[in-house]
Design a protein around this motif. Structure first.
Motif, short mmCIF file in Angstrom:
data_model
loop_
_atom_site.label_atom_id
_atom_site.label_comp_id
_atom_site.label_asym_id
_atom_site.label_seq_id
_atom_site.Cartn_x
_atom_site.Cartn_y
_atom_site.Cartn_z
N ARG A 37 -35.63 2.97 -22.68
CA ARG A 37 -35.23 1.71 -23.66
C ARG A 37 -36.08 0.75 -23.03
N HIS A 38 -36.33 -0.09 -24.00
CA HIS A 38 -37.15 -1.41 -23.73
C HIS A 38 -36.10 -2.45 -23.82
N ILE A 39 -36.36 -3.43 -22.91
CA ILE A 39 -35.27 -4.79 -22.85
C ILE A 39 -36.21 -5.87 -22.68
N LYS A 40 -36.14 -6.72 -23.56
CA LYS A 40 -36.92 -8.21 -23.02
C LYS A 40 -35.94 -9.14 -22.78
N ILE A 41 -36.07 -9.74 -21.61
CA ILE A 41 -35.38 -10.87 -21.33
C ILE A 41 -36.31 -12.30 -21.35
N ASP A 42 -35.60 -13.21 -22.05
CA ASP A 42 -36.51 -14.64 -22.15
C ASP A 42 -35.73 -15.79 -21.27
N TRP A 43 -36.38 -15.81 -20.12
CA TRP A 43 -35.73 -16.80 -19.27
C TRP A 43 -36.27 -18.53 -19.38
N THR A 44 -35.34 -18.94 -19.29
CA THR A 44 -35.14 -20.54 -19.55
C THR A 44 -35.97 -21.18 -18.60
N TYR B 286 -30.30 -16.23 -12.81
CA TYR B 286 -31.22 -16.14 -11.65
C TYR B 286 -31.14 -17.47 -10.89
N ILE B 287 -30.65 -17.34 -9.58
CA ILE B 287 -30.40 -18.73 -8.92
C ILE B 287 -31.63 -18.62 -7.89
N SER B 288 -32.35 -19.78 -7.71
CA SER B 288 -33.38 -19.94 -6.58
C SER B 288 -33.17 -20.84 -5.78
N ARG B 289 -33.85 -20.95 -4.53
CA ARG B 289 -33.77 -22.39 -3.77
C ARG B 289 -35.14 -22.56 -3.44
N CYS B 290 -35.21 -23.91 -3.70
CA CYS B 290 -36.64 -24.38 -3.28
C CYS B 290 -36.53 -25.35 -2.15
N ILE B 291 -37.32 -25.29 -1.24
CA ILE B 291 -37.68 -26.14 -0.17
C ILE B 291 -38.94 -26.74 -0.23
N TYR C 135 -42.32 -28.93 0.69
CA TYR C 135 -43.05 -29.11 1.87
C TYR C 135 -44.20 -30.20 1.24
N SER C 136 -44.99 -30.90 2.40
CA SER C 136 -45.99 -31.71 1.58
C SER C 136 -47.17 -30.89 1.01
N ASP C 137 -47.21 -29.77 1.27
CA ASP C 137 -48.49 -28.99 0.80
C ASP C 137 -48.06 -27.81 -0.07
N ARG C 138 -46.65 -27.47 -0.25
CA ARG C 138 -46.15 -26.37 -0.94
C ARG C 138 -44.76 -26.21 -1.21
N ILE C 139 -44.40 -25.47 -2.11
CA ILE C 139 -42.73 -25.29 -2.29
C ILE C 139 -42.50 -23.72 -1.86
N ASP C 140 -41.75 -23.69 -1.32
CA ASP C 140 -41.21 -22.40 -1.05
C ASP C 140 -39.90 -22.02 -1.66
N GLU C 141 -40.01 -21.08 -2.62
CA GLU C 141 -39.01 -20.56 -3.56
C GLU C 141 -38.41 -19.18 -3.21
N THR C 142 -37.23 -19.26 -2.82
CA THR C 142 -36.49 -18.05 -2.51
C THR C 142 -35.31 -17.58 -3.30
N PRO C 143 -35.11 -16.27 -3.88
CA PRO C 143 -34.22 -15.77 -4.83
C PRO C 143 -32.95 -15.94 -3.76
N VAL C 144 -31.75 -16.41 -4.40
CA VAL C 144 -30.64 -16.77 -3.91
C VAL C 144 -29.53 -15.79 -4.50
N TYR C 145 -29.47 -15.51 -5.79
CA TYR C 145 -28.44 -14.85 -6.46
C TYR C 145 -28.91 -14.42 -7.79
N GLY D 293 -41.07 -15.86 -20.36
CA GLY D 293 -40.75 -17.43 -20.28
C GLY D 293 -40.92 -17.51 -18.61
N PHE D 294 -40.01 -18.44 -18.32
CA PHE D 294 -39.97 -18.86 -16.77
C PHE D 294 -39.12 -18.10 -15.97
N HIS D 295 -39.80 -16.78 -15.44
CA HIS D 295 -39.14 -15.67 -14.65
C HIS D 295 -39.26 -16.00 -13.19
N GLY D 296 -40.01 -16.97 -12.98
CA GLY D 296 -40.13 -17.13 -11.45
C GLY D 296 -40.71 -16.17 -10.45
#
Length: 171
Positions: free
Chosen positions: A8-15, A36-41, A43-53, A152-155
């Motif tokens: 089956r094909h499921i399409k999820i649109d992320w906000t 989808y909950i993520s944490r962003c830290i 830095y001066s030269d980058r953003i570190d995104e980590t999945p949390v939940y 969408g914005f699925h990170g």
């Protein structure tokens, strides 16, 4: 246990990701689906995104997030800023097929949630330390064989994957 073998094909649109403390401003807040909950830290030269939940809800996102605030705050004790993306199932257009099967919609949400968590783990993100509900994959049951397309914005989530590939993984 009956296994539904039809792919089956499921399409999820992320906000667009919103800060945790602004989740009620999301136009989709009173719908149901996956999130989808993520944490962003930052830095001066980058953003570190980590999945949390990665979670699922049959009730509204608003009600589920209030439960997180009142009961299970494990992920809120981590450093960084938290962002929330809401995933609305937009295909199939009607979920009546799943509602007509015994526990169909609940099993669909469970399969999607487990698939998303397992897919993040297989991509090598810092899931082992950071994803607070990774135990969901220990009881992963593929109620449905799914091709999941994320739009969408699925990170960090892949644009498309097939959960049949998880059958051979060490979950």
């Amino acid at each position: 246990m009956k296994r539904y073998n039809r792919l089956r094909h499921i399409k999820i649109d992320w906000t667009y990701p919103r800060k945790w403390d602004e989740f009620e401003d999301n136009p989709s807040i009173d719908e149901c689906g996956v999130y989808y909950i993520s944490r962003c830290i930052f830095y001066s030269d980058r953003i570190d995104e980590t999945p949390v939940y990665i979670g699922k809800t049959r009730q509204s996102f608003r009600e589920r997030f209030r439960q997180h605030i009142n009961k299970d705050k494990a992920f809120l004790h981590k450093n960084g800023e938290f962002y929330v993306r809401l995933g609305r199932i937009i295909e199939p257009h009607s979920l009546a097929t799943y509602e007509n099967e015994p526990h169909g919609f609940d099993r669909l949400l469970l399969t999607i949630e487990s698939g998303l968590i397992t897919e993040l783990q297989s991509l090598g993100y810092k899931v082992e330390r950071n994803l607070t509900n990774k135990q969901q994959t220990k009881s992963y049951c593929l109620w449905y064989d799914l091709v999941i397309e994320n739009t969408g914005f699925h990170g960090l989530l892949p644009s498309i994957f097939n959960n049949r590939n998880h059958l051979n993984d060490d979950i």
